[in-house]
Each structure stands twice: as C-alpha cells, then as structure tokens.
Write an enzyme that holds these catalytic residues in place. Sequence first.
Site, PDB file in Angstrom:
ATOM      1  N   GLU A  92       0.731  -1.263  -0.055  1.00 14.15           N
ATOM      2  CA  GLU A  92       0.012  -0.003   0.047  1.00 14.15           C
ATOM      3  C   GLU A  92       1.081   1.246  -0.013  1.00 14.15           C
ATOM      4  OE1 GLU A  92      -3.200  -0.204   2.981  1.00 14.15           O
ATOM      5  OE2 GLU A  92      -3.959   1.835   2.201  1.00 14.15           O
ATOM      6  N   TYR A 111      -7.650  -9.279  10.430  1.00 15.32           N
ATOM      7  CA  TYR A 111      -6.564  -8.998  11.414  1.00 15.32           C
ATOM      8  C   TYR A 111      -6.639  -9.583  12.605  1.00 15.32           C
ATOM      9  CZ  TYR A 111      -5.014  -5.593   7.653  1.00 15.32           C
ATOM     10  OH  TYR A 111      -4.497  -5.113   6.528  1.00 15.32           O
ATOM     11  N   GLU A 116      -5.883  -9.322   2.897  1.00 18.03           N
ATOM     12  CA  GLU A 116      -5.439  -8.875   4.131  1.00 18.03           C
ATOM     13  C   GLU A 116      -5.246  -9.699   5.120  1.00 18.03           C
ATOM     14  OE1 GLU A 116      -6.277  -4.554   4.842  1.00 18.03           O
ATOM     15  OE2 GLU A 116      -6.491  -4.176   2.784  1.00 18.03           O
ATOM     16  N   ASN A 159     -12.222  -1.455  -2.091  1.00 17.01           N
ATOM     17  CA  ASN A 159     -11.437  -2.220  -0.896  1.00 17.01           C
ATOM     18  C   ASN A 159     -12.476  -1.762   0.339  1.00 17.01           C
ATOM     19  OD1 ASN A 159      -9.041  -3.090   0.764  1.00 17.01           O
ATOM     20  ND2 ASN A 159      -9.425  -0.836   1.655  1.00 17.01           N
ATOM     21  N   GLU A 160     -12.454  -2.726   1.057  1.00 19.01           N
ATOM     22  CA  GLU A 160     -13.191  -2.373   2.275  1.00 19.01           C
ATOM     23  C   GLU A 160     -14.430  -1.300   2.155  1.00 19.01           C
ATOM     24  OE1 GLU A 160     -10.526  -1.873   5.935  1.00 19.01           O
ATOM     25  OE2 GLU A 160      -9.984  -3.905   5.607  1.00 19.01           O
ATOM     26  N   GLN A 204       1.400  -6.179   5.765  1.00 23.26           N
ATOM     27  CA  GLN A 204       2.140  -5.904   4.323  1.00 23.26           C
ATOM     28  C   GLN A 204       3.221  -6.246   4.171  1.00 23.26           C
ATOM     29  OE1 GLN A 204       0.890  -1.881   3.155  1.00 23.26           O
ATOM     30  NE2 GLN A 204      -1.141  -2.176   4.104  1.00 23.26           N
TER      31      GLN A 204
HETATM   32  O1  AHR Z   1      -3.219  -2.733   6.151  1.00 17.75           O
HETATM   33  C1  AHR Z   1      -3.664  -1.400   6.687  1.00 17.75           C
HETATM   34  C2  AHR Z   1      -5.071  -1.218   6.486  1.00 17.75           C
HETATM   35  O2  AHR Z   1      -5.950  -2.021   6.788  1.00 17.75           O
HETATM   36  C3  AHR Z   1      -5.755  -1.246   4.977  1.00 17.75           C
HETATM   37  O3  AHR Z   1      -5.462   0.199   4.163  1.00 17.75           O
HETATM   38  C4  AHR Z   1      -7.130  -1.222   4.995  1.00 17.75           C
HETATM   39  O4  AHR Z   1      -7.575  -1.937   3.980  1.00 17.75           O
HETATM   40  C5  AHR Z   1      -7.171  -2.292   6.126  1.00 17.75           C
HETATM   41  O5  AHR Z   1      -8.255  -1.712   6.904  1.00 17.75           O
END
Ligand code: AHR
Length: 551
Positions: A57, A287, A350, A214-215, A400
């Site tokens: 990113e 996450y 992600e 995205n999201e 990332q």
């Molecule tokens: O990876 C960091 C952020 O986490 C990304 O930009 C987003 O898609 C997610 O919420």
Amino acid sequence: MINRRDFLQQGAIGLLLAPRAGWASFAASRSADSRIEVLFDEPLGTISPNIYGHFVENLSGVLYDGIWVGEKSSVANIDGLRKSLIEHMRKIKATVVRFPGGCFADSYDWRDGIGPSEKRPRRTNFWAMGESEKAPASHRYDPNTVGTNEFVHFCKLIGSEPYLAANVRSLPAAAFQQWVEYCNSPAGSTTLADARAAAGYPDPFRVKYWGVGNESWGCGGEFTPQEYAVEFRRYSTWLPSYGDNLNLIASGPNTDDWSWTREFLTEVLRKGPGGLRRIYGMALHHYAWNLSRGKTQDWVAGKGDALKFDAVDWYELLREGERMEGLVTGHWQVLSEFDHQHRVKLVVDEWGPWYRPGSEATPGDQLEQMPTLRDAVFSGMTLDIFNRHPEKVTMANCAQLINCLNSLYLAHADKFVITPVGHVFELYASHQGGQALRTIFSAPNVHYERDGQAASYWGLKGSASVRDKSLTITAVNPSTSEPRLAEIALRGATIKEAAMHFLSNADIHAHNTFDQRDVVIPQTKPLSLSGETAIVEFPPASVAALTIQLN
Ligand code: AHR
C-alpha cells in the site's frame, strides 16, 4: 470506543528422524507423543500459488523508502527499486502483489501516476493525518513517483503478477475502464496504449487481477452491502478485456460479517444468475488485533505489544489468528448458498497480526511493527490453514510486504533485514502448485493458565502437499516450552530422502534487526532415512518444513 472503521476514517528442531528400525531403539528412551498421518489417496485440490501473495500500500514507509529508493540513490537498486528486496522476493517465488491499497486505493487516481515523473502532481496521501512530524514529506504528500508503470515493472522484475485495486469511492467507473485500457490495450491501439509506450512499455501489461474497491463497508465508501453490489455491477459491466480474462475481486467482509457476504450476493444476483460470472473472488480481511482476552472490543485499547508479551499473550495471538479457519469455511458456506458450482473463490487479501504502535524499526513509520518468532509461528499457522482449503482459497496477501504490519522485510535507507515472517515464506514456497493431501495431526494439547482459569491450545498442526515425487509437510508447534516428538506416517508412499528446515529460538520474543539480522533464520537438518515412517522432533515455539523425496 473506537473500532477499525472509525480508526481508518481518521486517516490515520533439535530434530530426530529415524527409519522404523531405528525408531524402536530410540523409542526405548522416549516415546513419540504425536502423529502426522499423510493420506496420499485423499487429495484436497491444487494449492494456488497465489495463496503466497503480498500486499503493498502507498502507506508511510512501505512504498517510499521500503520499495522505492530512486535511480540516483546510493542504495543498490534496479531502476529505482530496492535490489535486495527484489532478490529475496525472487527467492521465495513471490507470485502476486496487490497495490496500491488498502484504504489508499479508494483515494487514488491512477492518472496522477503516469507520464514523466517530474510532471506528476503531488497529492495528499490518504494516511497523511496519521503521519508523525518527523516523517518524510513523501509519506504525507504523495509525489506519485511510483505509479502503474513502476509498480508493474517491480512485479515483472520479481516474476510475479500485479493485482490492482480500483477506486470505487471517489472515481467514476470510466476511470476504472480507462485504467484497464492503459494497462492492457494492445500496442498502438489507443491513446492510452500510446501513453504507455511513450513511457517505455509498448507491450500491454496484461494485468489479470483487479479489485473493485477495498473495504467498501468502511474506508472504501461506507456502503451497505446492497449499495456496494449495485456499484460492483456497474463497475464490472462491459469492461474491455483485450483477449485476457479479467479476474474481478469484490470487496468482501471484515472478519465474521456473514451478512455482508450474503446481502452482497443477494443484490448482485437480483438481475439474474449472470451476476455471479463477473466475480472471480470474494475478498476477506482478518487481522488478529484483540489481545485483551475478552475485556474490550475497543480498536485501540484491545491491541497488544509486538515485543513485550508473555506466554499467555503468545497463545492469545494464535487464538485470534486461528479464527481464519472458521472464517474461510464460514464465508465459503455462505458463498455455497448462492454459487452451487463453486466458481467464486475466496481471496484473503489482507491478513496478519496488528499491534499497537511502539516497535517500529524506523521511528515514525506509521503502522510499522517488529515481527518476532510469534509472528512467524502465526504466519506458518495461517498459510497451513490456506493449504488445507485449496478448493476455497485462491489467493491470499499478507499485510503488508515491507515496513508495515506483518512484514516480510524491514528497510530504511541502506538498511535491510528479512524478518522471521519473510523466512516463513521461504520455508513454505515449495507448497505452491502442489496437490494438498489430507493429513491428520494428532498431538496432546498445550495447557496453561489464562487469567486464573485453566486454558488449553492444540499441540501440533500443519499441512502437506505433493508435487511429482516431492512431499512438503509444514507444521507449527505452538508450545512455548514443550517440544513435540511426532511419528510421520505416509499412507501410500515411501521416503527416499528428507531434510528439515525450521525456525525456532529459546526466546519467544526473538526477532531480526538492522544490526542483528540472523537471530531467527532457517536452520537445516539433512536426514538419511527410508520407509513409511519417521520420527521428528519439533522444538518448542517452532515453524518447520519437511521436504521429503519419495521413491
Ligand atoms: O493494512 C492497513 C489497512 O487495513 C488497509 O489500508 C485497510 O484495507 C485495512 O483496514
């Protein structure tokens, strides 16, 4: 109370391996406590190489400093791109790289990043408001030095495929269509193909993977699933393909938001079953961030520290990460309600742990954290989950690549280090394209005390795949203190030769820094053995790959 959506809106082995005969005498001193049974007549499907994918990113030190150093830099580079990074990504056979976001993608205009570099506009980065005072200007105000040409060139140098994420929140569908045209229209066919050629790239880039936003439930537009489905239909209608299949990835759910998946698909299909044919993959983000042991759901307060943790925090992170298996099977179940032929796959674009700030190798790099042995074990466990579901997961992108969350690499100016996570991708590379085999792991649970209560966690898990005469078994021993002694039983093949590569350390906090780069690196043990069974010791807190040549 802050959740991730609000946050983003603010911008901000000792090893023993023996043939069966040897095992008898060894067992006299100590018995195997575990067993790994590989069933050659129960193939699960081909492991998509793209499961071993990455995510870049335009965020703080990821792009500028991490990847881009500039052609005139004293740092070794290839056309401005960090050479040591390219070399290791070749070594791990990096397959696909997602760009430019993340949240950044839905604020990005690809047209700013083409043409002569010195004429490109500077724009405020999506993440600008979270940047520290000390951060270089390029982290706050995007110089657009790296655009489509430079990113695709980076991918080609590595030997991987680009996966571009289109802006659905703040650009019209025509801009998406023209980005596809810029990348893929044949030489000489369009004004945009001429612009590409003028930059030195006459041949089409042939970009195959495209994210549609995205999201979209959060930073990507705050859409409801129904609203996003309408946008998805619109953005995916009559896209020019130039002879190549465009694999469109729909913005998917956050973690266990089953209703996003269900309601999105319901709306996409409202105009008929053809809606499904537009979707190559459904994105899924997860996450592991909440280490509060159930005390809070607050996005800030719930986070743990990357470096300061005890054994309970270690297991807590793995527990949060392990949710991935239920998310894969759960969202797959929802997809199955709509897609009986299982055409649409999951793209986990992600994944990784997310800790609170404070462990940055380069102070001031936003969202950067220091990966330790804990993150290596976490990453091995996650890749094993994907390997066990090859028919469901077609792509995954660790979040990332560099100078960020679960990074494979850390870099600053001329400093560069491969993290324990980077080494896991090295250990697991031979799974790519292999035939996953059902493998039964049996091991005693780990027992520990969690806030005064007895708690337990599984004792050994992993995955196996075979290609030609090569078998790869990867496994994670999550115990912080106990080794696991496992009997490997091959059902339907015999061993010619084998080796074991593993990561472990007596200190569960072990990590690699710019000054000490070899604290957690793969250790290798060649083995001489034959037959259908072998005994292997997995050290405590380890992630391991057994590479076995079969007769
Ligand atoms: O990876 C960091 C952020 O986490 C990304 O930009 C987003 O898609 C997610 O919420």
